[in-house]
Design a protein around this motif. Structure first.
Motif: not given
Length: 343
Positions: A116-140
């Motif tokens: 969640n640190w990598i998201a602009l809002n430091s949250s797991l809240q997503c409103q697009s596939l790009s938001d989801i992919f950014l979190l997923f590809k950064s997550s162990d």
């Protein structure tokens, strides 16, 4: 912990059983090309604009129009073309809109809580596939789901069950961390309850310990007990401001699941179960015991972490060679400096 127990804790397995007692969610099959993309270390950004087909929500800050992602160093420059998933993108956006425009994403088991640190809002809240992919590809956590879901199972000699990977989209809900609790069940008996966010001190949890424990026990006996496929498991709940308890997640009873304020030794040995009649309840009982979040370590580049812990010997050798080379260069420079004697 057996492989079958891990399989039974997949979201798509338990959600239909407890649908009335948890947050509304939608499950989408994950195409193989999307799985390959998530496991690929090279490309990060998805090309194309996923907000073109979105009906009710747009994001003007998206930079998805860029078709290429470039990396360069002293020797080479390479270009990686980001993939496109038009059909999958359309299905995801349709699901997001059906859930109110904002979602909490996860895979079969894990959510990308470590990213969640990598998201602009430091949250797991997503409103697009790009938001989801950014979190997923950064997550162990997500990578573990995709690559090693049965790593800690005791029956390693048996073949791995076939897994149909899924993207789970949960309707976004503002949950207060102080209302989340993790519950441990052994032989269909609730033996322990831990404050979920044990790194923080919540005064109301300490004051309402008895009420919280009773509310969770009632919820367990009425809706969870004997209804799940296994007799040993872990479930997470949320107790709202009205005192109502909601099911949030189910996890395997084993090392792969964080035991929080308990240890797995005391949970598996029966030590906790025999201490009292009801479940043991633990929470952070003063500000003195507040700890940093364990997810903070995921913000450190992996190379730095390997060096600091000595886990990667080759990286350590390369680092020492570099330091030696720098030292030799520094000594050579000192020898070349002309020394002017004093008059």
């Amino acid at each position: 912990m057996k492989k079958e127990q891990v399989v039974n804790c997949q979201f798509s397995v338990w959600y239909p059983i407890f649908k009335k007692h948890t947050i509304k969610s939608l499950i989408l099959p994950l195409p193989q090309n999307v799985i390959d993309y998530l496991l690929d270390d090279g490309t990060l950004v998805v090309s194309g604009s996923d907000n073109n087909t979105q009906q009710t929500h747009t994001n003007n800050n998206d930079s998805d129009a860029e078709e290429d992602v470039q990396w360069s160093d002293d020797e080479t420059t390479t270009t990686a073309t980001a993939p496109e998933f038009p059909e999958f993108t359309s299905r995801v956006l349709e699901a997001i809109n059906a859930l109110g425009g904002y979602v909490f994403p996860k895979l079969n088991w894990s959510a990308p809580r470590d990213a969640n640190w990598i998201a602009l809002n430091s949250s797991l809240q997503c409103q697009s596939l790009s938001d989801i992919f950014l979190l997923f590809k950064s997550s162990d956590f997500v990578t573990h789901d995709l690559a090693q879901p049965f790593l800690h199972c005791s029956d390693q000699d048996s073949p791995d069950p076939a897994i149909n990977y899924e993207l789970v989209l949960r309707k976004w809900s503002e949950l207060i961390s102080g209302g989340e609790f993790r519950c441990f069940v052994k032989e269909n008996k609730l033996i322990a309850i831990s404050q979920r966010d044990y790194t923080q001190y919540y005064q109301h949890v300490l004051k309402q310990e008895e009420q919280i424990s009773h509310a969770i026990q009632d919820f367990f006996s009425q809706h969870i007990q004997y209804n799940f496929l296994d007799e040993d498991f872990v479930f997470d709940v949320y107790r709202d401001s009205q005192g109502r308890v909601w099911l949030i997640d189910l996890n395997p009873f084993g090392q792969v699941t964080d035991s929080l304020l308990f240890s797995w030794e005391e949970l598996t040995s029966g030590e906790v179960a025999h201490q009292q009649e009801g479940p043991a309840f633990r929470c952070t009982n003063s500000e003195v015991t507040v700890q940093p979040s364990p997810c903070l370590s995921y913000r450190i580049p992996r190379d730095f972490l390997d060096l600091s812990t000595g886990e990667d010997a080759y990286k350590l050798i390369d680092f020492l060679k570099l330091k030696k080379s720098q030292q030799e260069e520094s000594e050579e420079e000192e020898e070349e400096v002309e020394v002017i004697p004093q008059q």
